[in-house]
Design a protein around this motif. Structure first.
Motif, PDB file in Angstrom:
ATOM      1  N   THR A 220      36.423 -30.631   3.848  1.00  0.00           N
ATOM      2  CA  THR A 220      37.520 -30.961   4.752  1.00  0.00           C
ATOM      3  C   THR A 220      37.294 -30.332   6.122  1.00  0.00           C
ATOM      4  O   THR A 220      37.479 -30.986   7.154  1.00  0.00           O
ATOM      5  CB  THR A 220      38.867 -30.513   4.158  1.00  0.00           C
ATOM      6  N   HIS A 221      36.867 -29.073   6.132  1.00  0.00           N
ATOM      7  CA  HIS A 221      36.538 -28.422   7.404  1.00  0.00           C
ATOM      8  C   HIS A 221      35.427 -29.171   8.130  1.00  0.00           C
ATOM      9  O   HIS A 221      35.506 -29.424   9.339  1.00  0.00           O
ATOM     10  CB  HIS A 221      36.086 -26.978   7.173  1.00  0.00           C
ATOM     11  N   GLN A 222      34.389 -29.497   7.389  1.00  0.00           N
ATOM     12  CA  GLN A 222      33.242 -30.172   7.997  1.00  0.00           C
ATOM     13  C   GLN A 222      33.625 -31.557   8.509  1.00  0.00           C
ATOM     14  O   GLN A 222      33.214 -31.959   9.605  1.00  0.00           O
ATOM     15  CB  GLN A 222      32.113 -30.258   6.979  1.00  0.00           C
TER      16      GLN A 222
ATOM     17  N   SER B 267      30.928 -24.595  12.107  1.00  0.00           N
ATOM     18  CA  SER B 267      29.548 -25.016  12.289  1.00  0.00           C
ATOM     19  C   SER B 267      29.150 -25.886  11.097  1.00  0.00           C
ATOM     20  O   SER B 267      28.930 -25.377   9.991  1.00  0.00           O
ATOM     21  CB  SER B 267      28.638 -23.790  12.383  1.00  0.00           C
ATOM     22  N   GLY B 268      29.069 -27.185  11.325  1.00  0.00           N
ATOM     23  CA  GLY B 268      28.764 -28.138  10.257  1.00  0.00           C
ATOM     24  C   GLY B 268      27.508 -27.835   9.470  1.00  0.00           C
ATOM     25  O   GLY B 268      27.530 -27.858   8.233  1.00  0.00           O
ATOM     26  N   PRO B 269      26.392 -27.537  10.137  1.00  0.00           N
ATOM     27  CA  PRO B 269      25.165 -27.263   9.379  1.00  0.00           C
ATOM     28  C   PRO B 269      25.286 -26.072   8.429  1.00  0.00           C
ATOM     29  O   PRO B 269      24.635 -26.043   7.389  1.00  0.00           O
ATOM     30  CB  PRO B 269      24.134 -26.989  10.468  1.00  0.00           C
ATOM     31  N   ARG B 270      26.117 -25.117   8.756  1.00  0.00           N
ATOM     32  CA  ARG B 270      26.279 -23.949   7.877  1.00  0.00           C
ATOM     33  C   ARG B 270      26.988 -24.311   6.579  1.00  0.00           C
ATOM     34  O   ARG B 270      26.862 -23.604   5.589  1.00  0.00           O
ATOM     35  CB  ARG B 270      27.050 -22.858   8.602  1.00  0.00           C
ATOM     36  N   TYR B 271      27.740 -25.379   6.579  1.00  0.00           N
ATOM     37  CA  TYR B 271      28.467 -25.798   5.387  1.00  0.00           C
ATOM     38  C   TYR B 271      27.618 -26.676   4.468  1.00  0.00           C
ATOM     39  O   TYR B 271      27.966 -26.865   3.307  1.00  0.00           O
ATOM     40  CB  TYR B 271      29.732 -26.569   5.778  1.00  0.00           C
ATOM     41  N   ALA B 272      26.530 -27.230   4.967  1.00  0.00           N
ATOM     42  CA  ALA B 272      25.758 -28.209   4.192  1.00  0.00           C
ATOM     43  C   ALA B 272      25.231 -27.636   2.881  1.00  0.00           C
ATOM     44  O   ALA B 272      25.370 -28.271   1.831  1.00  0.00           O
ATOM     45  CB  ALA B 272      24.607 -28.759   5.033  1.00  0.00           C
ATOM     46  N   ALA B 273      24.638 -26.466   2.919  1.00  0.00           N
ATOM     47  CA  ALA B 273      24.104 -25.876   1.689  1.00  0.00           C
ATOM     48  C   ALA B 273      25.223 -25.579   0.700  1.00  0.00           C
ATOM     49  O   ALA B 273      25.097 -25.851  -0.498  1.00  0.00           O
ATOM     50  CB  ALA B 273      23.320 -24.609   2.015  1.00  0.00           C
ATOM     51  N   ALA B 274      26.334 -25.027   1.208  1.00  0.00           N
ATOM     52  CA  ALA B 274      27.463 -24.720   0.324  1.00  0.00           C
ATOM     53  C   ALA B 274      28.017 -25.984  -0.317  1.00  0.00           C
ATOM     54  O   ALA B 274      28.323 -26.002  -1.516  1.00  0.00           O
ATOM     55  CB  ALA B 274      28.556 -23.993   1.104  1.00  0.00           C
TER      56      ALA B 274
ATOM     57  N   TRP C 288      29.020 -29.039  -4.911  1.00  0.00           N
ATOM     58  CA  TRP C 288      29.147 -30.368  -5.532  1.00  0.00           C
ATOM     59  C   TRP C 288      28.405 -30.390  -6.866  1.00  0.00           C
ATOM     60  O   TRP C 288      28.930 -30.872  -7.875  1.00  0.00           O
ATOM     61  CB  TRP C 288      28.585 -31.445  -4.608  1.00  0.00           C
ATOM     62  N   PHE C 289      27.201 -29.833  -6.872  1.00  0.00           N
ATOM     63  CA  PHE C 289      26.402 -29.796  -8.100  1.00  0.00           C
ATOM     64  C   PHE C 289      27.112 -28.971  -9.181  1.00  0.00           C
ATOM     65  O   PHE C 289      27.203 -29.408 -10.338  1.00  0.00           O
ATOM     66  CB  PHE C 289      25.008 -29.231  -7.802  1.00  0.00           C
ATOM     67  N   LEU C 290      27.622 -27.787  -8.826  1.00  0.00           N
ATOM     68  CA  LEU C 290      28.298 -26.940  -9.811  1.00  0.00           C
ATOM     69  C   LEU C 290      29.573 -27.595 -10.347  1.00  0.00           C
ATOM     70  O   LEU C 290      29.831 -27.570 -11.556  1.00  0.00           O
ATOM     71  CB  LEU C 290      28.628 -25.581  -9.200  1.00  0.00           C
ATOM     72  N   VAL C 291      30.366 -28.172  -9.459  1.00  0.00           N
ATOM     73  CA  VAL C 291      31.589 -28.855  -9.892  1.00  0.00           C
ATOM     74  C   VAL C 291      31.231 -30.015 -10.819  1.00  0.00           C
ATOM     75  O   VAL C 291      31.877 -30.236 -11.843  1.00  0.00           O
ATOM     76  CB  VAL C 291      32.418 -29.339  -8.681  1.00  0.00           C
ATOM     77  N   PHE C 292      30.178 -30.739 -10.480  1.00  0.00           N
ATOM     78  CA  PHE C 292      29.730 -31.864 -11.295  1.00  0.00           C
ATOM     79  C   PHE C 292      29.295 -31.389 -12.688  1.00  0.00           C
ATOM     80  O   PHE C 292      29.679 -31.984 -13.700  1.00  0.00           O
ATOM     81  CB  PHE C 292      28.586 -32.597 -10.594  1.00  0.00           C
TER      82      PHE C 292
ATOM     83  N   TRP D 218      22.110 -33.143   7.720  1.00  0.00           N
ATOM     84  CA  TRP D 218      22.625 -31.891   8.269  1.00  0.00           C
ATOM     85  C   TRP D 218      21.514 -30.905   8.615  1.00  0.00           C
ATOM     86  O   TRP D 218      21.693 -30.067   9.505  1.00  0.00           O
ATOM     87  CB  TRP D 218      23.640 -31.258   7.318  1.00  0.00           C
ATOM     88  N   MET D 219      20.387 -30.988   7.945  1.00  0.00           N
ATOM     89  CA  MET D 219      19.279 -30.098   8.294  1.00  0.00           C
ATOM     90  C   MET D 219      18.606 -30.556   9.594  1.00  0.00           C
ATOM     91  O   MET D 219      17.860 -29.801  10.205  1.00  0.00           O
ATOM     92  CB  MET D 219      18.250 -30.018   7.165  1.00  0.00           C
ATOM     93  N   ASN D 220      18.867 -31.780   9.997  1.00  0.00           N
ATOM     94  CA  ASN D 220      18.373 -32.314  11.271  1.00  0.00           C
ATOM     95  C   ASN D 220      19.548 -32.573  12.210  1.00  0.00           C
ATOM     96  O   ASN D 220      19.614 -33.608  12.874  1.00  0.00           O
ATOM     97  CB  ASN D 220      17.574 -33.603  11.024  1.00  0.00           C
ATOM     98  N   ALA D 221      20.464 -31.618  12.271  1.00  0.00           N
ATOM     99  CA  ALA D 221      21.699 -31.788  13.035  1.00  0.00           C
ATOM    100  C   ALA D 221      21.461 -31.912  14.537  1.00  0.00           C
ATOM    101  O   ALA D 221      22.282 -32.459  15.255  1.00  0.00           O
ATOM    102  CB  ALA D 221      22.652 -30.633  12.754  1.00  0.00           C
ATOM    103  N   ARG D 222      20.335 -31.428  15.007  1.00  0.00           N
ATOM    104  CA  ARG D 222      20.045 -31.510  16.444  1.00  0.00           C
ATOM    105  C   ARG D 222      19.522 -32.891  16.845  1.00  0.00           C
ATOM    106  O   ARG D 222      19.460 -33.200  18.022  1.00  0.00           O
ATOM    107  CB  ARG D 222      19.050 -30.436  16.841  1.00  0.00           C
ATOM    108  N   ASN D 223      19.172 -33.708  15.882  1.00  0.00           N
ATOM    109  CA  ASN D 223      18.674 -35.047  16.157  1.00  0.00           C
ATOM    110  C   ASN D 223      19.867 -35.978  16.394  1.00  0.00           C
ATOM    111  O   ASN D 223      20.607 -36.320  15.469  1.00  0.00           O
ATOM    112  CB  ASN D 223      17.819 -35.538  14.984  1.00  0.00           C
ATOM    113  N   ALA D 224      20.043 -36.394  17.615  1.00  0.00           N
ATOM    114  CA  ALA D 224      21.192 -37.228  17.985  1.00  0.00           C
ATOM    115  C   ALA D 224      21.175 -38.594  17.302  1.00  0.00           C
ATOM    116  O   ALA D 224      22.228 -39.226  17.159  1.00  0.00           O
ATOM    117  CB  ALA D 224      21.240 -37.399  19.498  1.00  0.00           C
TER     118      ALA D 224
END
Length: 167
Positions: free
Chosen positions: A33-35, A59-66, A71-75, A126-132
């Motif tokens: 939701t934050h992202q 910071s969106g990229p910081r949330y990507a790993a979490a 998602w995997f753990l909840v699944f 998200w790991m390529n967040a600088r790529n417009a």
């Protein structure tokens, strides 16, 4: 896991598992939701104070790993709980002819599986967040995953409320 059942009852075990699943789901829901707020309405330069400004200025990229890990753990926890749900809850809901509730839960299962399949793309974007060139895809994939997460969270609560807490 049989050694655990020497210390706690079967219902307590499944209740603990459900609570852990729910807590992980809340963490995932919050992160997505934050992202999603950050990509849909990024704060303007120079904007000060206020709850809304701080809520969407993550910071969106910081949330990507979490998000991917959660998602995997909840699944996985949900799949584990599903083994009990299938035989102890679903049959009773079918007998009570609550087919809309069952259908909502079935849709939840399908959507969360689709979301799991989208995680590698989400991670890459998200790991390529600088790529417009990826801005639009990243934005809408994040919003789609957030919508799936909200639907799954609410549908899970409805099914839990129909049958009760302790499975």
């Amino acid at each position: 896991m049989d050694f655990l059942l020497d210390y706690i009852s079967v219902n307590t075990f499944w209740t603990i598992l459900s609570v852990v699943h729910a807590l992980l789901a809340v963490a995932l829901l919050g992160a997505l939701t934050h992202q999603a707020a950050a990509v849909l309405a990024p704060p303007r330069a120079g904007a000060t104070g206020g709850f809304v400004v701080h809520f969407r200025s993550v910071s969106g990229p910081r949330y990507a790993a979490a998000v991917c890990v959660l998602w995997f753990l909840v699944f996985i926890f949900g799949a584990w709980i599903y083994t009990r749900y299938r035989f102890h809850v679903r049959i009773l809901i079918e007998q009570e002819a609550l087919f809309k509730t069952l259908g909502a839960f079935e849709l939840k299962e399908h959507l969360t599986t689709i979301g799991l399949g989208l995680l590698p793309v989400y991670w890459h974007l998200w790991m390529n967040a600088r790529n417009a060139a990826f801005d639009s895809a990243r934005k809408w994939l994040t919003v789609v995953l957030a919508a799936i997460c909200w639907y799954a969270f609410l549908a899970g609560h409805v099914v839990n409320n129909v049958r009760g807490f302790g499975l």
